[in-house]
Design an enzyme around this catalytic site. Structure first.
Site, PDB file in Angstrom:
ATOM      1  N   LYS A 184       6.514  -8.282 -12.746  1.00  0.00           N
ATOM      2  CA  LYS A 184       7.168  -7.109 -13.350  1.00  0.00           C
ATOM      3  C   LYS A 184       8.443  -7.444 -14.102  1.00  0.00           C
ATOM      4  O   LYS A 184       8.626  -6.614 -15.092  1.00  0.00           O
ATOM      5  CB  LYS A 184       7.787  -6.339 -11.885  1.00  0.00           C
ATOM      6  CG  LYS A 184       6.656  -5.512 -11.214  1.00  0.00           C
ATOM      7  CD  LYS A 184       7.201  -4.512 -10.379  1.00  0.00           C
ATOM      8  CE  LYS A 184       5.744  -4.094  -9.375  1.00  0.00           C
ATOM      9  NZ  LYS A 184       6.516  -3.069  -8.304  1.00  0.00           N
ATOM     10  N   LYS A 229      -5.586  -6.455 -11.182  1.00  0.00           N
ATOM     11  CA  LYS A 229      -5.833  -5.268 -10.369  1.00  0.00           C
ATOM     12  C   LYS A 229      -5.488  -3.919 -10.967  1.00  0.00           C
ATOM     13  O   LYS A 229      -4.906  -3.707 -11.798  1.00  0.00           O
ATOM     14  CB  LYS A 229      -4.936  -5.658  -9.108  1.00  0.00           C
ATOM     15  CG  LYS A 229      -3.345  -5.289  -9.480  1.00  0.00           C
ATOM     16  CD  LYS A 229      -2.498  -5.323  -8.177  1.00  0.00           C
ATOM     17  CE  LYS A 229      -1.166  -4.890  -8.855  1.00  0.00           C
ATOM     18  NZ  LYS A 229      -0.158  -4.684  -7.967  1.00  0.00           N
ATOM     19  N   LYS A 231      -1.239   1.565 -11.925  1.00  0.00           N
ATOM     20  CA  LYS A 231      -0.764   2.610 -12.949  1.00  0.00           C
ATOM     21  C   LYS A 231      -0.158   2.036 -14.039  1.00  0.00           C
ATOM     22  O   LYS A 231      -0.009   2.555 -15.233  1.00  0.00           O
ATOM     23  CB  LYS A 231       0.185   3.412 -12.087  1.00  0.00           C
ATOM     24  CG  LYS A 231      -0.454   4.389 -11.245  1.00  0.00           C
ATOM     25  CD  LYS A 231       0.655   5.190 -10.423  1.00  0.00           C
ATOM     26  CE  LYS A 231       1.019   4.336  -9.450  1.00  0.00           C
ATOM     27  NZ  LYS A 231       1.344   4.964  -8.052  1.00  0.00           N
TER      28      LYS A 231
HETATM   29  P1  AMP Z   1       2.238   0.479  -4.401  1.00  0.00           P
HETATM   30  O1  AMP Z   1       1.852   1.580  -5.118  1.00  0.00           O
HETATM   31  O2  AMP Z   1       2.612  -0.645  -5.284  1.00  0.00           O
HETATM   32  O3  AMP Z   1       3.455   1.104  -3.371  1.00  0.00           O
HETATM   33  O4  AMP Z   1       1.018   0.025  -3.212  1.00  0.00           O
HETATM   34  C1  AMP Z   1       0.779   0.794  -2.200  1.00  0.00           C
HETATM   35  C2  AMP Z   1      -0.222  -0.099  -1.593  1.00  0.00           C
HETATM   36  O5  AMP Z   1      -1.257   0.033  -2.413  1.00  0.00           O
HETATM   37  C3  AMP Z   1       0.074  -1.414  -1.198  1.00  0.00           C
HETATM   38  O6  AMP Z   1      -0.139  -1.741   0.265  1.00  0.00           O
HETATM   39  C4  AMP Z   1      -0.632  -2.204  -2.095  1.00  0.00           C
HETATM   40  O7  AMP Z   1      -1.135  -3.400  -1.821  1.00  0.00           O
HETATM   41  C5  AMP Z   1      -1.957  -1.276  -2.358  1.00  0.00           C
HETATM   42  N1  AMP Z   1      -2.653  -1.633  -3.566  1.00  0.00           N
HETATM   43  C6  AMP Z   1      -2.010  -1.428  -4.871  1.00  0.00           C
HETATM   44  N2  AMP Z   1      -3.010  -1.557  -5.892  1.00  0.00           N
HETATM   45  C7  AMP Z   1      -3.849  -2.079  -5.181  1.00  0.00           C
HETATM   46  C8  AMP Z   1      -5.419  -2.544  -5.742  1.00  0.00           C
HETATM   47  N3  AMP Z   1      -5.428  -2.674  -6.912  1.00  0.00           N
HETATM   48  N4  AMP Z   1      -6.190  -2.901  -4.937  1.00  0.00           N
HETATM   49  C9  AMP Z   1      -6.001  -2.944  -3.486  1.00  0.00           C
HETATM   50  N5  AMP Z   1      -4.514  -2.666  -3.033  1.00  0.00           N
HETATM   51  C10 AMP Z   1      -3.832  -1.926  -3.755  1.00  0.00           C
END
Ligand code: AMP
Length: 337
Positions: free
Chosen positions: A112, A193, A196
């Site tokens: 990041k 991965k 967004k």
């Molecule tokens: P965040 O949007 O970073 O708060 O992520 C929310 C949850 O989604 C967290 O548990 C992340 O590990 C999971 N997550 C985010 N992107 C992915 C992805 N591409 N594949 C699997 N899990 C994801």
């Protein structure tokens, strides 16, 4: 078991969030032996670039999405992180026992800070410490997250161990729990991965319209050869699937039925697969899977008081537990008698 996990309000949920985390939350909530805490990580979301005017709507939108998917304030404690300010006090105490070198290792911080090189703020660096407080203030034992968050959960375990060693046994050591699909890849860059921050066309959002889903899947990368670090072993003499194709099959396994998967796998093995056909079926299956969700989300957003009520009730319960932990921690640390 005490389960805790959160999600940042930085935009709508995508398939990675769903398959990596939220689908698991729904399963864990069903088990009556679990006490589940799920929260909107609004403080965490301030570490990224954001528009103040949009933030409240982002919180409201993701709160509605979690309810529309089936998180139930009658079964789980749903709350907004910033409505439980005790967590920032605990984070400060953890800041004072966490070595900087542990934070410097965090791969998300490294990624990041490259991506937002004009905004490498201290919050981005200490994010995992706040996350440790998020988990431990509720005495969390298991943390259902995607693979990208495992290193942060390990830091939370380290914080608990540092605390216990210095001030006496108090915290249980939390661990991450992963789904069968801990890492969903981007549609356009399948070696990265789904996220967004890569751009909207890299993701399928759960609330995308049928036409959007179709358009995005049509553009998804398929055969480009194996990924750089993908093992080049052949599986039962089968050719190695390129990452884009294997990502599409993974989505088909989750949203399609066994017949769909068998048909396209047979075609793939015979070297006769038509990706346009696979994409058409996959788009249809994803559209159908989330059709109810889309309607529920829309209805909830028309009734924002209902959304706020669901979360403020949870925030009050969370505050009570958080205050208790914080009082005990302050005593152990020597700040109180
Ligand atoms: P965040 O949007 O970073 O708060 O992520 C929310 C949850 O989604 C967290 O548990 C992340 O590990 C999971 N997550 C985010 N992107 C992915 C992805 N591409 N594949 C699997 N899990 C994801």
């Amino acid at each position: 078991m005490r389960i805790i996990s959160g999600i940042q309000p930085t935009g709508p949920l995508h398939l990675g969030n769903y398959l990596g985390a939220v689908k698991n939350w729904l399963e864990l909530q069903r088990n009556k032996n679990n006490e589940c805490f799920f929260f909107i990580a609004d403080y965490h979301s301030l570490t990224e670039n954001f528009e103040p005017k949009e933030k409240y709507n982002q919180i409201l939108e993701i709160s509605a999405e979690l309810l529309a998917l089936g998180l139930d304030p009658g079964k789980s404690i749903l709350f907004i992180q910033s409505q439980v300010p005790q967590v920032t006090e605990l984070a400060w105490i953890f800041n004072c026992i966490t070595p900087i070198s542990f934070l410097e290792r965090m791969t998300q911080y490294k990624d990041k800070s490259q991506r937002q090189s004009q905004n490498v703020n201290a919050g981005l660096f200490t994010y995992p410490v706040l996350q440790a407080a998020d988990i431990l203030i509720y005495r969390g034992e298991a943390v259902p997250v995607g693979k990208d968050q495992v290193q942060h959960v390990e830091l939370a375990s380290d914080a608990a161990k540092f605390f216990n060693n210095r001030f006496g046994e108090y915290f249980k050591i939390p661990k991450a729990i992963l789904t069968q699909t801990p890492k969903i890849m981007s549609l356009l860059k399948p070696d990265k991965k789904m996220s967004k921050s890569l751009g909207a066309d890299h993701c399928i959002f759960l609330s995308d319209s049928p036409a959007e889903i179709e358009r995005k899947i049509k553009k998804a990368v398929t055969d480009v050869g194996p990924a750089k670090n993908q093992k080049l072993t052949t599986n039962n003499q089968q050719p190695v699937m390129s990452p884009g194709v294997s990502n599409l099959f993974l989505l088909l396994e989750n949203f399609g039925d066994a017949k769909d998967v068998k048909k396209f796998l047979d075609d793939y093995r015979a070297g006769a697969i038509k990706y346009a056909e696979l994409k058409e079926v996959l788009a249809k299956r994803i559209t159908d899977y989330f059709s109810d969700f889309r309607k529920k989300k829309e209805a909830l957003l028309k009734n924002s008081e209902k959304i706020s009520a669901a979360y403020s009730q949870g925030s009050k319960k969370a505050q009570k537990i958080a205050s208790k932990t914080l009082g005990e921690v302050k005593r152990l640390v020597g700040l109180r008698k």
